[in-house]
Scaffold this motif. Structure first.
Motif, PDB file in Angstrom:
ATOM      1  N   PRO A 101       2.150   4.834   1.776  1.00  0.00           N
ATOM      2  CA  PRO A 101       2.808   3.842   0.918  1.00  0.00           C
ATOM      3  C   PRO A 101       1.886   2.658   0.678  1.00  0.00           C
ATOM      4  N   GLY A 102       2.233   1.810  -0.271  1.00  0.00           N
ATOM      5  CA  GLY A 102       1.398   0.654  -0.585  1.00  0.00           C
ATOM      6  C   GLY A 102       2.215  -0.598  -0.840  1.00  0.00           C
ATOM      7  N   GLU A 106      -0.375  -6.770  -2.084  1.00  0.00           N
ATOM      8  CA  GLU A 106      -1.686  -6.803  -1.424  1.00  0.00           C
ATOM      9  C   GLU A 106      -2.714  -5.938  -2.152  1.00  0.00           C
ATOM     10  N   MET A 107      -2.279  -5.175  -3.143  1.00  0.00           N
ATOM     11  CA  MET A 107      -3.181  -4.265  -3.848  1.00  0.00           C
ATOM     12  C   MET A 107      -3.755  -4.928  -5.087  1.00  0.00           C
ATOM     13  N   LEU A 112      -3.618  -0.305  -7.803  1.00  0.00           N
ATOM     14  CA  LEU A 112      -2.277   0.078  -8.244  1.00  0.00           C
ATOM     15  C   LEU A 112      -2.324   1.213  -9.271  1.00  0.00           C
ATOM     16  N   VAL A 113      -3.259   1.123 -10.191  1.00  0.00           N
ATOM     17  CA  VAL A 113      -3.383   2.159 -11.209  1.00  0.00           C
ATOM     18  C   VAL A 113      -3.789   3.487 -10.560  1.00  0.00           C
ATOM     19  N   THR A 114      -4.719   3.426  -9.627  1.00  0.00           N
ATOM     20  CA  THR A 114      -5.145   4.636  -8.917  1.00  0.00           C
ATOM     21  C   THR A 114      -3.999   5.207  -8.089  1.00  0.00           C
ATOM     22  N   ALA A 267       7.579   5.563  -4.744  1.00  0.00           N
ATOM     23  CA  ALA A 267       6.269   6.013  -4.279  1.00  0.00           C
ATOM     24  C   ALA A 267       5.607   4.945  -3.416  1.00  0.00           C
ATOM     25  N   LEU A 268       5.696   3.692  -3.837  1.00  0.00           N
ATOM     26  CA  LEU A 268       5.091   2.587  -3.095  1.00  0.00           C
ATOM     27  C   LEU A 268       5.744   2.374  -1.736  1.00  0.00           C
TER      28      LEU A 268
END
Length: 427
Positions: A101-102, A106-107, A112-114, A267-268
């Protein structure tokens, strides 16, 4: 545009029904060039089983745990046929993270696109276009009207009759929707976001406005309850009062479906791709219209058995809504990552008469083209005229057929004209 009887009361407020996957699931492999999971291999929910890697990168994940059995070529929800990876469901529904997860805060934008690409996020409103492409090229767009920064436009309009999957998804996942919107804003280096929703959804509008009262860069925009308000061009013009040539990016706008934003947020936060879908099953030939939550790859026939079946002996099964969806000859096809509705309508005889040359289809066309002339050009195979009449601009919204007093399948004929044009272009 026209207000249509939406019949949305059939599924608007009923509970979402959880559907169990049967002994086998059939994961569609459209445009897939690399199958990762081999026959006999064990997979879990979230295991990457294949990857589209032509000019797009879209990983595909298993929606059940079990054993890979091989590939079967079968009818696809898009109306044609395609390979499907068959997985024998062990019933355990064991889960594994598809990726880590992300935290979007912080990204970086590029991260984020990747992440969006590796999570396999596609448009969930029916089109299934890889979402990361819109954001990969969003930064630094030279726009004519908004040179300062981009705006994210979230399409929560859901204008087709019967369909309420986006509405229920939004109502049930407000926190995820807003998280996804914020992540989209950062992924596009945008200045703000607008969530567009039908003005008739008063309760949901109030809930959304309450949630964004402390979010100055997220606005709620009610729009008229007209069809096809959910079409990208129509919605962009309604909100910004400007028209574009090819892409909304020309106006500094990136458009995404509300369920796509929710999928990105899932997804995140959970580290999984699109393995479950909320899909509307409704129409006048179904016993129990309802929204279902179903694993990707479950056949429509199995879902119909679980929700009560058909109310008419002779029924038409449509993948999508009654206006833009595609009639499929049987219900032996599987739910995809972009499925949003299955519409079941009673098959009724249609008495077609010759064209009256009334021009109603031309007047009703939201794309501003001439369906009746394209229809006639298709009949004689005049590709040059089809091109001149800009048949490629047709969005297949179904309005021309809907308003035709002669009951001619104008939309289908324009669709055939587009295929003729496409074939001629490839030569």
């Amino acid at each position: 545009m026209k207000h249509l009887n939406g019949h949305k009361e059939l599924t608007n407020h009923s509970e979402v029904v959880d559907i169990k996957a049967g002994a086998l699931v059939y994961i569609p492999l459209m445009n897939c060039t690399e199958i990762i999971a081999k026959p006999g291999e064990q997979v879990k929910v979230g295991t990457m089983i294949a990857k589209r890697s032509d000019h797009f990168i879209v990983p595909i994940f298993s929606s059940v745990s079990g054993t890979v059995r091989g590939v079967e070529h079968m009818v696809h929800a898009g109306g044609g046929t395609a390979d499907h990876l068959v997985i024998e469901n062990d019933g355990k529904f064991e889960y594994e993270k598809s990726f880590e997860p992300g935290n979007y805060e912080e990204m970086t934008r590029d991260e984020l696109v990747t992440f969006m690409m590796n999570a396999g996020i596609v448009g969930c409103g029916g089109a299934g276009f890889p979402a990361y492409i819109k954001y990969k090229f969003a930064k630094g767009v030279d726009t004519k009207y908004m040179k300062d920064a981009l705006t994210i436009l979230i399409n929560a309009v859901e204008c087709e009759p019967y369909i309420t999957a986006d509405y229920r998804n939004t109502e049930d996942n407000l926190d995820l929707l807003l998280l996804g919107v914020k992540a989209f804003i950062k992924a596009a280096s945008a200045k703000d976001a607008i969530i567009a929703i039908k003005e008739t959804k008063k309760e949901l509008i109030e809930k959304l406005q309450l949630r964004v009262k402390d979010e100055p860069n997220i606005k709620i925009r009610p729009v008229p309850d007209m069809y096809p308000m959910g079409w990208e061009r129509t919605l962009v013009f309604e909100v910004f009062k400007e028209r574009y040539d090819k892409l909304p990016g020309e106006l500094g706008v990136v458009v995404n479906n509300a369920t796509t934003a929710i999928a990105f947020a899932e997804a995140l936060t959970k580290g999984t791709g699109i393995v479950m879908k909320t899909v509307t099953f409704s129409g006048d030939a179904i016993k129990n219209p309802v929204n279902v939550r179903v694993p990707v790859g479950v056949k429509v026939s199995e879902i119909m058995e679980q929700i009560g079946g058909y109310s008419k002996e002779d029924a038409i099964v449509i993948a999508g809504g009654p206006m833009m969806g595609k009639a499929i000859k049987s219900d032996e096809f599987a739910i995809t990552a972009s499925s949003n509705a299955i519409t079941i309508l009673e098959a009724k005889p249609i008495d077609t008469i010759p064209c009256l040359r009334c021009g109603k289809c031309n007047d009703a066309c939201p794309a501003g083209i001439l369906p009746v002339r394209i229809n006639n050009a298709e009949k004689v195979g005049n590709v040059a005229l089809i091109q001149k009449l800009r048949a490629d601009q047709c969005i297949e919204c179904g309005m021309c057929t809907y308003v035709c007093p002669s009951k001619i399948e104008v939309t289908e004929n324009v669709r055939k004209a587009k295929k003729l044009l496409m074939a001629a272009t490839k030569k």
